[in-house]
Scaffold this active site. Structure first.
Site, mmCIF file in Angstrom:
data_model
loop_
_atom_site.group_PDB
_atom_site.id
_atom_site.type_symbol
_atom_site.label_atom_id
_atom_site.label_comp_id
_atom_site.label_asym_id
_atom_site.label_seq_id
_atom_site.Cartn_x
_atom_site.Cartn_y
_atom_site.Cartn_z
ATOM 1 N N HIS A 202 0.808 -1.221 0.000
ATOM 2 C CA HIS A 202 0.000 0.000 0.000
ATOM 3 C C HIS A 202 0.840 1.268 0.000
ATOM 4 C CE1 HIS A 202 -3.379 -2.685 0.521
ATOM 5 N NE2 HIS A 202 -4.122 -1.681 0.170
ATOM 6 N N ARG A 309 -11.219 3.650 -0.743
ATOM 7 C CA ARG A 309 -10.636 2.827 0.316
ATOM 8 C C ARG A 309 -10.929 3.479 1.676
ATOM 9 N NH1 ARG A 309 -6.391 2.873 -3.735
ATOM 10 N NH2 ARG A 309 -6.079 0.778 -4.576
ATOM 11 N N ARG A 346 -15.714 0.931 -0.455
ATOM 12 C CA ARG A 346 -15.405 -0.361 0.139
ATOM 13 C C ARG A 346 -15.432 -0.244 1.661
ATOM 14 N NH1 ARG A 346 -9.664 -2.806 -1.318
ATOM 15 N NH2 ARG A 346 -8.956 -1.185 0.107
ATOM 16 N N GLU A 449 -11.273 -11.531 -4.484
ATOM 17 C CA GLU A 449 -9.825 -11.444 -4.257
ATOM 18 C C GLU A 449 -9.287 -12.674 -3.531
ATOM 19 O OE1 GLU A 449 -9.147 -7.881 -1.995
ATOM 20 O OE2 GLU A 449 -11.002 -8.135 -0.868
ATOM 21 N N ASN A 472 -4.769 -7.313 -6.812
ATOM 22 C CA ASN A 472 -3.587 -7.315 -5.939
ATOM 23 C C ASN A 472 -3.625 -8.508 -4.987
ATOM 24 O OD1 ASN A 472 -3.236 -4.885 -7.200
ATOM 25 N ND2 ASN A 472 -3.733 -3.638 -5.427
ATOM 26 N N ASP A 473 -4.739 -8.658 -4.278
ATOM 27 C CA ASP A 473 -4.846 -9.770 -3.333
ATOM 28 C C ASP A 473 -5.124 -11.087 -4.043
ATOM 29 O OD1 ASP A 473 -4.210 -8.757 -0.837
ATOM 30 O OD2 ASP A 473 -6.206 -7.929 -0.505
ATOM 31 N N CYS A 520 -10.476 -3.537 -9.998
ATOM 32 C CA CYS A 520 -10.052 -2.345 -9.259
ATOM 33 C C CYS A 520 -8.628 -2.471 -8.739
ATOM 34 C CB CYS A 520 -11.000 -2.054 -8.101
ATOM 35 S SG CYS A 520 -11.036 -3.330 -6.832
#
Length: 599
Positions: A202, A309, A346, A449, A472-473, A520
């Site tokens: 991050h 976020r 989110r 994810e 990403n995850d 995303c």
């Protein structure tokens, strides 16, 4: 002598400037320039803090019990000697006078200089005095922090003064937490270097959102670079050059100018509709971290917010987490800031590389949690703290009365979690209705994810209005790689066949069910994947506002029907990236970003 340090390129571009070294524990120290007219007052503020701390030491020594060891009194004497040493206070004053740093920043800068000198001493006793110096500086910083009036004046100066010295500044640190990155988001720094981190940590994500060059995972960079060194950050190659030669410096300055020209050309696409050559309209959305990010999202030409976020509202707050009203006002500002365009928010996604300091359950803080990425995070944490979760949900549904809001649930992986989440949502809706508060319904989405979710999509498609793929995850969990760990960063591979097959399958099933689906994660903003994702059927991308123009440029030059034809060959290849490049080249699709002729 010039040296080169290699790390991971995470945010493109070139930054050239003087290094500002910040220790991890002091990242939240205020860093801003003061107005030249306030230099004398800021030096006085520093000297006053020194005198106050000195008086505190005098008081401590006076009140020492008679039976206290003599070593303790001697230690206080050492601290007072350090406090009066011109190498600390005098040199810190010079930072204020010459570079116009605020007092806290000047102290931190000089501490880093002196700490390096202590580290290089051969005598073990003298090396250990570094800890005493750090304690003295911490006392000074706390004293300056208590000076609320001066701090407010300095903050005002920061807003009004654009003085930045003769050269830009770049931040060098062992690590920077996500909360600290937000702290620096409106700062004076034009680039970042950290010793640790991965391409999708991050820290890297926020650096990209700031649109500044950054290199992470540079291992010993904070030890090799000295305070005020001239350095170049090559965000394209993952290279840091310390004390570059004049020829190298001029070459990179030329590259900076070329990059600025390229950005200005791309900016012409801002108001151009994102429509492919065969007439497919593509939705390009923005990822944001804070309500005020709505403005740059609009300026980028984004068609809405695809990922807000919300966890960044919670970070760095200690015990003072945002209540329902504070959250409601934050979400409302974002919604109103987008002027009628949809905003996908989110629910809080904390844990792993985004710990919630001071308020996480004991399981998150416990040392036995060896891998927080597999622990109590995201929706798991929210369900374990139902009162907090309901506060956030109430704020979200109330904010929806001010404009179109979509609620996105992170890291769902099972029917049990889906049911528990829906129960909380229905409970909150009843609460709002019974209390007479104004609220509006929201579309409800699930983040895909976790591989378990990607492999049981029909379950999710029955319960949710839309899906958002968090690549990403998804990559991290599919490949069993901690994406924040630079030691395994080379194994993080968005081109891995398993990842691409999960992506293609998720997009296909969502479209077949008539449900919206977007990406995303970082892949959405990487132009290298635009053609392939379009070929898979993706029509909604969410990315950092700074990446919208680059992706739109690709979209404008694509025929999705031709791209669809190459997808099976890419998915069946042992090396999908090479196969994709070869197929695109054979079709005449350029891989090098160029401004579309329509611009």
């Amino acid at each position: 002598m010039s040296i080169q340090i290699f790390g991971l390129p995470v945010s493109r571009g070139v930054a050239i400037g003087r290094a500002v070294l910040v220790a991890s524990g002091r990242v939240d120290v205020p860093h801003h320039f003061i107005d030249p007219a306030r230099v004398e007052a800021e030096v006085t503020r520093l000297l006053t803090a020194r005198d106050v701390v000195n008086d505190e030491f005098d008081l401590l020594k006076r009140d020492l019990p008679s039976d206290v060891p003599t070593e303790l009194a001697a230690l206080l004497d050492v601290h007072q000697m350090l406090l009066q040493d011109e190498a600390l206070i005098g040199a810190a004053s010079d930072w204020i006078i010459e570079r116009h740093y605020n007092a806290e920043w000047a102290l931190s800068a000089q501490l880093e200089v002196l700490a390096r000198q202590f580290d290089e001493m051969e005598d073990a006793y003298l090396r250990e005095r570094k800890a005493d110096l750090e304690q003295v500086v911490e006392r000074l910083l706390r004293c300056l922090g208590r000076d609320e009036t001066a701090a407010a004046t300095a903050a005002s100066d920061m807003a009004q003064s654009d003085f930045g010295g003769d050269e830009p500044l770049v931040l060098v640190a062992a690590d920077i937490s996500p909360a600290d990155m937000i702290h620096f988001k409106r700062s004076v720094f034009t680039g970042f270097v950290t010793d640790v981190g991965g391409k999708t940590s991050h820290t890297a994500i926020v650096a990209r959102s700031m649109d500044i060059p950054a290199v992470v995972g540079a291992r010993q960079a904070s030890n090799l670079i000295r305070q005020d060194d001239c350095i170049i950050i090559d965000g394209d190659a993952g290279l840091i050059i310390v004390d570059p030669s004049p020829i190298v410096l001029e070459e990179y300055r030329f590259r900076q100018r070329q990059s600025e020209l390229e950005r200005s050309r791309l900016a012409r696409l801002r108001h151009t509709p994102a429509v492919t050559l065969d007439g497919e309209r593509i939705e390009l959305l923005a990822n944001i971290e804070l309500p005020e990010d709505a403005e740059p999202a609009l300026e980028s030409g984004a068609a809405g917010v695809g990922l807000f976020r919300s966890e960044f509202l919670f970070m760095g707050r200690g015990d003072n987490l945002p209540d329902e009203e504070e959250q409601y006002n934050a979400y409302r500002r974002a919604v109103e800031g987008m002027k009628g365009l949809p905003v996908t928010i989110r629910t809080v996604d904390i844990g792993a590389d985004k710990p919630l300091e001071g308020m996480t359950p004991s399981e998150l803080r416990h040392e036995s949690v060896l891998n927080p990425a597999l622990g109590l995070r995201a929706i798991r944490w929210s369900l374990s703290e139902p009162s907090m979760f309901r506060r956030q949900l109430r704020a979200l549904y109330r904010a929806a009365a001010h404009g179109p809001v979509k609620v996105l649930i992170p890291m769902l992986g099972s029917l049990q979690e889906i049911r528990q989440t829906l129960e909380q949502i229905h409970h909150v809706q009843r609460q709002l209705t019974e209390s007479g508060k104004v609220w509006a319904p929201c579309e409800l989405g699930a983040m895909i994810e976790v591989p378990a979710a990607a492999m049981t999509l029909p379950l999710f498609l029955r319960h949710f209005d839309f899906l958002s793929i968090g690549t990403n995850d998804l990559i991290q969990y599919t490949l069993a790689i901690d994406r924040a760990d630079e030691a395994v960063a080379h194994l993080y591979d968005p081109w891995h066949p398993a990842v691409l097959q999960l992506l293609a399958n998720t997009i296909a099933q969502a479209r077949a069910a008539g449900k919206g689906v977007s990406v995303c994660g970082e892949m959405a903003g990487d132009p290298a994947f635009t053609e392939l994702l379009l070929g898979m059927g993706l029509r909604s991308f969410s990315m950092h506002p700074t990446q919208v123009a680059s992706v739109k440029q690709r979209v404008l030059r694509v025929d999705t029907r031709r791209m669809q034809a190459i997808v099976p060959d890419v998915l069946s290849a042992d090396e999908p990236e090479q196969a994709c490049q070869q197929l695109l080249s054979s079709m005449g699709a350029s891989l090098a970003p160029k401004v579309a002729s329509a611009a």
